[in-house]
Design an enzyme around this catalytic site. Sequence first.
Site, mmCIF file in Angstrom:
data_model
loop_
_atom_site.group_PDB
_atom_site.id
_atom_site.type_symbol
_atom_site.label_atom_id
_atom_site.label_comp_id
_atom_site.label_asym_id
_atom_site.label_seq_id
_atom_site.Cartn_x
_atom_site.Cartn_y
_atom_site.Cartn_z
ATOM 1 N N PRO A 91 0.817 -1.222 0.000
ATOM 2 C CA PRO A 91 0.000 0.000 0.000
ATOM 3 C C PRO A 91 0.846 1.265 0.000
ATOM 4 C CG PRO A 91 -0.124 -1.117 2.135
ATOM 5 C CD PRO A 91 0.654 -2.019 1.224
ATOM 6 N N ARG A 156 -2.983 -10.142 -20.266
ATOM 7 C CA ARG A 156 -3.979 -9.929 -21.323
ATOM 8 C C ARG A 156 -3.495 -8.941 -22.380
ATOM 9 N NH1 ARG A 156 -7.168 -5.913 -21.035
ATOM 10 N NH2 ARG A 156 -9.055 -6.950 -21.759
ATOM 11 N N ASP A 171 -10.337 -1.603 -25.291
ATOM 12 C CA ASP A 171 -10.798 -1.602 -23.907
ATOM 13 C C ASP A 171 -11.027 -0.213 -23.339
ATOM 14 O OD1 ASP A 171 -10.656 -4.299 -23.727
ATOM 15 O OD2 ASP A 171 -8.607 -4.312 -22.980
#
Length: 259
Positions: A91, A156, A171
């Site tokens: 994080p 991908r 996309d």
Amino acid sequence: MLGIDVVTIFPAMVEGPVRDGIVRRAADAGLVRIGVHDLRAFTEDRHRTVDDAPFGGGPGMVMKAEPFFRAREAVVPAGPGPRDAIVLLSPRGVPFDQPTAERYAALDRLVLLCGRYEGIDERVRDGVATEEVSLGDFVLTGGEVAALAVIEAAVRLIPGALGDEGSAGADSFADGVLDCPHYTRPAVVRGRSVPEALLSGDHGRIRRWRRKEALRATRQRRPELLRTARLSAEDRTLLREIEDEETNAGVVQTAACED
Ligand code: J9Q
């Protein structure tokens, strides 16, 4: 070929998902290789210890540095070259985004180090990782789910990985704006109709409607994206129309509303 290696104390959390779906298809097609490594295999003590109490005191445990150094030496013995990245999921990292996924998809080697939330010895950042990325401002228990997201986003984008499902260029985010709304049959669902433009058969009007609604969603939900999006002259016209509609919202309209 891209090689991905994941270093984790929970290998089963990663192995399942990468043995399915598009990642598995890409691996079967020889487009990517994925290795999952148990951090405990790189410990030296009898108890295979991966964490210890923090120097300076305080609650929680800190992941030890040495197993990560040894994992890196096993997975990338010569050290990372210019076409390799050793990424710590944390994080505290810089935000992961689509340009980062594109950069990873073109690498020779992507090593993903899964830390856990309580913390990781800073010397892993300094001496093992080449970069540190975060998926966003929320708390996970460990980096495994974040690593899976990074793997899917990168894999991908490898040419051929999507097969017949289409190219990644179409996309959402490919041009930096959110996707337009989508509808399929039937034309009315629980009294909710498909926007008339989509039923018009007028391909120019449909394309314009879709682009306008993509820009509207982006302006409403992610206005900061419009600062860096690749916008055409038509996009700017559509955004002006959207702004005019907002200015007029609440004003009683007598004229028919256009797309
Ligand atoms: C490792 N919260 O959270 C969002 N992106 C990454 C993370 C994360 C976390 C804890 C450990 C990664």
